[in-house]
Design a protein around this motif. Structure first.
Motif, short mmCIF file in Angstrom:
data_model
loop_
_atom_site.label_atom_id
_atom_site.label_comp_id
_atom_site.label_asym_id
_atom_site.label_seq_id
_atom_site.Cartn_x
_atom_site.Cartn_y
_atom_site.Cartn_z
N GLU A 39 0.75 -1.15 0.01
CA GLU A 39 0.00 -0.02 0.15
C GLU A 39 0.67 1.22 0.08
OE1 GLU A 39 -3.08 0.44 2.58
OE2 GLU A 39 -3.49 -1.94 2.62
N ALA A 40 1.97 1.29 0.65
CA ALA A 40 2.87 2.48 0.66
C ALA A 40 3.39 2.52 -0.73
CB ALA A 40 4.11 2.13 1.49
N ASP A 41 3.93 1.43 -1.25
CA ASP A 41 4.23 1.63 -2.65
C ASP A 41 3.12 2.50 -3.76
OD1 ASP A 41 6.53 0.57 -2.18
OD2 ASP A 41 6.01 -1.67 -2.85
N GLU A 42 1.92 1.85 -3.61
CA GLU A 42 0.64 2.49 -4.35
C GLU A 42 0.68 3.90 -3.74
OE1 GLU A 42 -4.06 1.79 -4.87
OE2 GLU A 42 -2.55 -0.09 -4.95
N ARG A 43 0.53 4.25 -2.75
CA ARG A 43 0.58 5.60 -2.17
C ARG A 43 1.77 6.50 -2.78
NH1 ARG A 43 -0.32 4.71 2.81
NH2 ARG A 43 1.75 4.66 3.50
N ALA A 44 2.83 6.04 -2.74
CA ALA A 44 3.84 6.78 -3.20
C ALA A 44 3.97 6.92 -4.50
CB ALA A 44 5.18 6.16 -2.92
N ALA A 45 3.28 6.06 -5.55
CA ALA A 45 3.12 6.17 -6.85
C ALA A 45 1.99 7.24 -7.15
CB ALA A 45 2.84 4.73 -7.50
N ARG A 46 0.74 7.24 -6.40
CA ARG A 46 -0.38 8.24 -6.61
C ARG A 46 0.37 9.51 -6.30
NH1 ARG A 46 -5.57 6.64 -6.05
NH2 ARG A 46 -5.84 4.42 -5.68
N GLU A 47 1.13 9.93 -5.21
CA GLU A 47 1.73 11.11 -4.95
C GLU A 47 2.44 11.71 -6.03
OE1 GLU A 47 3.15 10.66 -1.01
OE2 GLU A 47 1.34 10.41 -0.13
N VAL A 105 0.10 5.15 -13.80
CA VAL A 105 -1.05 5.70 -13.07
C VAL A 105 -2.02 6.65 -13.95
CG1 VAL A 105 -1.58 7.42 -11.26
CG2 VAL A 105 0.29 5.65 -10.91
N GLU A 106 -3.34 6.35 -13.85
CA GLU A 106 -4.33 6.97 -14.58
C GLU A 106 -4.78 8.17 -13.70
OE1 GLU A 106 -4.47 6.42 -17.80
OE2 GLU A 106 -3.28 4.68 -17.80
N ARG A 159 11.68 8.15 -12.37
CA ARG A 159 10.89 9.39 -12.55
C ARG A 159 9.73 9.14 -13.20
NH1 ARG A 159 13.27 13.41 -16.30
NH2 ARG A 159 13.41 11.57 -17.61
N TRP A 160 8.53 9.71 -12.52
CA TRP A 160 7.22 9.88 -13.03
C TRP A 160 6.96 10.76 -13.89
CZ3 TRP A 160 3.71 5.79 -12.42
CH2 TRP A 160 4.21 4.72 -11.54
N LEU A 161 6.52 10.46 -15.22
CA LEU A 161 6.31 11.54 -16.17
C LEU A 161 5.10 11.43 -16.78
CD1 LEU A 161 9.74 11.56 -18.12
CD2 LEU A 161 9.16 13.17 -16.25
N ILE A 162 4.58 12.60 -17.25
CA ILE A 162 2.92 12.42 -18.22
C ILE A 162 3.33 11.87 -19.34
CG2 ILE A 162 0.91 13.48 -18.52
CD1 ILE A 162 1.41 13.02 -15.36
N SER A 163 2.98 11.17 -19.81
CA SER A 163 3.31 10.46 -21.12
C SER A 163 1.86 10.64 -22.28
CB SER A 163 3.91 9.02 -21.15
OG SER A 163 2.73 8.12 -20.70
#
Length: 188
Positions: A48-56, A131-132, A174-178
């Protein structure tokens, strides 16, 4: 005609355009007498912590994307460095082209863009992880104007509409908007 064409192109700036997130739904096969029960699905490999970090991280990238787009559009700078900091292709190229086309037609964006994003799905087990995001964009005060006169380009009035985006985690972390899309036919 030229203003209308420019309006459609400039609207793509707001296109925070996303590949729709599909979920597979199905019924578990019923067990019959004499057959072994169906195996349960494997447990997810993320916490759940991984998912929360991905959302943020995805929401931070999305907010950065909107801010970078507003700044680059206001300056007429399709190569503003913050664009590449928050965006990845194919969306990065689309946004740069939209800014360049507006600039070539003597136009720029000005005003305020109001955003209220939410995460609709997290897929950490996909390759690459995504992440959508769904957003209600209020672009009623975000205008395409002629740079010299500051007059609104005809046919480019903003609306409140649904927008979707996909954030992707790249190998460097890095999380980028693709991907992204403005759904101007869907008010919110």
């Amino acid at each position: 005609m030229r203003g209308r064409r420019l309006g459609r192109r400039a609207t793509s700036l707001l296109a925070i355009a996303a590949v729709g997130a599909g979920t597979a739904c199905g019924a578990e096969p019923a067990s019959t007498a004499g057959t072994a029960p169906a195996a349960s699905a494997p447990a997810p490999t993320h916490s759940e912590a991984d998912e929360r970090a991905a959302r943020e991280a995805a929401l931070a990238a999305y907010a950065g994307y909107l801010a970078a787009s507003r700044t680059a559009s206001g300056r007429g700078d399709p190569h503003h460095p913050d664009l590449a900091r928050f965006l990845a292709d194919p969306l990065l190229t689309r946004v740069r082209l939209s800014i360049r086309e507006a600039k070539e037609h003597g136009a720029m964006r000005t005003g305020t863009l109001v955003s209220d994003p939410t995460v609709t799905s997290v897929s950490l087990d996909s390759s690459p992880p995504t992440v959508e995001i769904q957003d209600c964009l209020d672009a009623t005060r975000y205008r395409l104007v002629y740079a010299r006169t500051k007059r609104v380009v005809p046919g480019t009035g903003g609306t409140r509409h649904l927008a979707t985006a996909t954030a992707t985690r790249y190998p460097d972390g890095r999380w980028l908007i693709s991907a992204g899309a403005a759904h101007e036919d869907l008010p919110c």
